[in-house]
Design an enzyme around this catalytic site. Structure first.
Site, mmCIF file in Angstrom:
data_model
loop_
_atom_site.group_PDB
_atom_site.id
_atom_site.type_symbol
_atom_site.label_atom_id
_atom_site.label_comp_id
_atom_site.label_asym_id
_atom_site.label_seq_id
_atom_site.Cartn_x
_atom_site.Cartn_y
_atom_site.Cartn_z
ATOM 1 N N ASN A 170 27.985 38.553 14.832
ATOM 2 C CA ASN A 170 27.960 39.391 16.038
ATOM 3 C C ASN A 170 26.713 40.266 15.941
ATOM 4 O OD1 ASN A 170 28.364 41.254 18.052
ATOM 5 N ND2 ASN A 170 30.207 42.173 17.141
ATOM 6 N N LYS A 182 25.641 42.284 18.062
ATOM 7 C CA LYS A 182 25.808 43.577 18.755
ATOM 8 C C LYS A 182 24.583 43.836 19.625
ATOM 9 C CE LYS A 182 28.917 44.949 15.083
ATOM 10 N NZ LYS A 182 29.547 46.007 14.306
ATOM 11 N N HIS A 204 36.494 43.938 20.795
ATOM 12 C CA HIS A 204 35.834 44.540 19.628
ATOM 13 C C HIS A 204 36.083 46.048 19.631
ATOM 14 C CE1 HIS A 204 32.836 45.817 16.741
ATOM 15 N NE2 HIS A 204 32.812 44.566 16.317
ATOM 16 N N GLU A 219 34.235 48.423 19.021
ATOM 17 C CA GLU A 219 33.174 49.219 19.668
ATOM 18 C C GLU A 219 33.366 49.238 21.184
ATOM 19 O OE1 GLU A 219 29.958 47.237 17.675
ATOM 20 O OE2 GLU A 219 30.587 48.166 15.802
ATOM 21 N N GLU A 260 39.405 43.548 12.006
ATOM 22 C CA GLU A 260 38.253 44.375 11.649
ATOM 23 C C GLU A 260 38.694 45.835 11.534
ATOM 24 O OE1 GLU A 260 34.325 42.258 12.790
ATOM 25 O OE2 GLU A 260 34.920 43.526 14.473
ATOM 26 N N GLY A 296 30.180 48.437 9.637
ATOM 27 C CA GLY A 296 28.857 49.049 9.579
ATOM 28 C C GLY A 296 28.754 50.207 8.603
ATOM 29 N N SER A 300 31.667 44.916 7.102
ATOM 30 C CA SER A 300 30.759 44.957 5.949
ATOM 31 C C SER A 300 30.842 43.710 5.065
ATOM 32 C CB SER A 300 30.973 46.232 5.133
ATOM 33 O OG SER A 300 30.713 47.371 5.941
HETATM 34 P P1 13P Z 1 29.396 44.868 10.002
HETATM 35 O O1 13P Z 1 29.431 43.505 9.350
HETATM 36 O O2 13P Z 1 28.015 45.332 10.327
HETATM 37 O O3 13P Z 1 30.229 45.848 9.272
HETATM 38 O O4 13P Z 1 30.101 44.667 11.447
HETATM 39 C C1 13P Z 1 31.317 44.034 11.515
HETATM 40 C C2 13P Z 1 31.612 43.777 12.943
HETATM 41 O O5 13P Z 1 31.905 44.682 13.690
HETATM 42 C C3 13P Z 1 31.512 42.398 13.433
HETATM 43 O O6 13P Z 1 32.035 42.274 14.720
#
Ligand code: 13P
Length: 248
Positions: free
Chosen positions: A11, A13, A95, A97, A165, A171, A210
């Site tokens: 992803n 983002k 997601h 976010e 997640e 992140g 992560s």
């Molecule tokens: P990270 O791998 O950067 O922690 O992000 C995970 C994520 O949100 C994937 O959708």
């Protein structure tokens, strides 16, 4: 327990411009012979170009979100049909976010998942608890509620993948412990089995938060972990390929 064929999905983002298409070229070459399914969800601006570059390989391209409707007066939104038209094969919905930044409730995530199916896309539906929820001992309850509210009737292994997640692991460089991941995935599997019966055994449950080359091997080995949803470490083909290599 026999492992399902794993899915390693990246992803990107809100990262990536035309220059990043070189990573798609590198992935296309690098996944030849991979034993897992592999996908990248770039920003919407790159879906068509990425899909064109990935054509002829097993690399799937997807979207990071979609609107529930197929078209209409929804400025700035993208329909699942548009992702499919651009060559996308999958779409991420729910997601954390989007749930946080855009206040997306479970019912909306559910409608987005149905939109993805309508367009023939594989839906990667995300759930996960916040740090406060985990500290309060509410992890399982939160996951149950998100599953009940956002996974539509009709979910099958062929049309849906669940991504666990934990919000606090995204992140941050923090990953959930192997025991916590295994417990959450077992809980998700049990809730899916209650609703969907035996078919739930074949629904892939990805871990995200992560994931990187140094921890992918041990995470992907865990029971009920059927792949990974990778953010930061999917931006560079070399890192992402190292994660793909750890998958089955
Ligand atoms: P990270 O791998 O950067 O922690 O992000 C995970 C994520 O949100 C994937 O959708």
């Amino acid at each position: 327990m026999a492992k399902l064929r794993q899915l390693v999905a990246g992803n990107w983002k809100m990262n990536g411009t035309a220059a990043s298409l070189a990573e798609i070229d590198a992935l296309k070459a690098g996944i030849a012979g991979a034993t897992a399914d592999v996908a990248i969800c770039p920003p919407a601006t790159l879906i068509a170009q990425a899909a064109a570059r990935a054509a002829g390989s097993a690399l799937m391209i997807g979207g990071q979100d979609c609107h529930p409707k197929a078209n209409g007066a929804h400025t700035g939104d993208i329909a699942a049909e548009m992702i499919a038209d651009a060559g996308g094969k999958l779409v991420i919905v729910g997601h954390s976010e989007r749930r946080a930044d855009h206040k997306e409730p479970n019912e909306l995530v559910r409608a987005k998942a149905e939109a993805g199916w309508r367009a023939g896309l594989l839906v990667v539906l995300c759930i996960g608890e916040t740090e406060a929820e985990r500290k309060a001992g509410e992890t399982n309850a939160v996951l149950s509620k998100q599953l009940a509210g956002s996974v539509p009737e009709g979910a099958t292994a062929a049309n849906t993948v669940i991504a666990y997640e934990p919000v606090w692991a995204i992140g941050t460089g923090l990953t959930a412990s192997n025991d916590d991941i295994a417990a959450a995935h077992a809980h998700i599997r049990a809730r899916l089995a209650e609703r969907f019966g035996d078919g739930a055994k074949a629904v892939r449950i990805l871990y995200g938060g992560s994931v990187k080359p140094s921890n992918a091997g041990e995470i992907l080995k865990l029971d009920d972990v059927d792949g990974a949803l990778v953010g930061g470490a999917s931006l560079k083909a070399a890192d992402f390929l190292a994660i793909v290599a750890a998958a089955k």
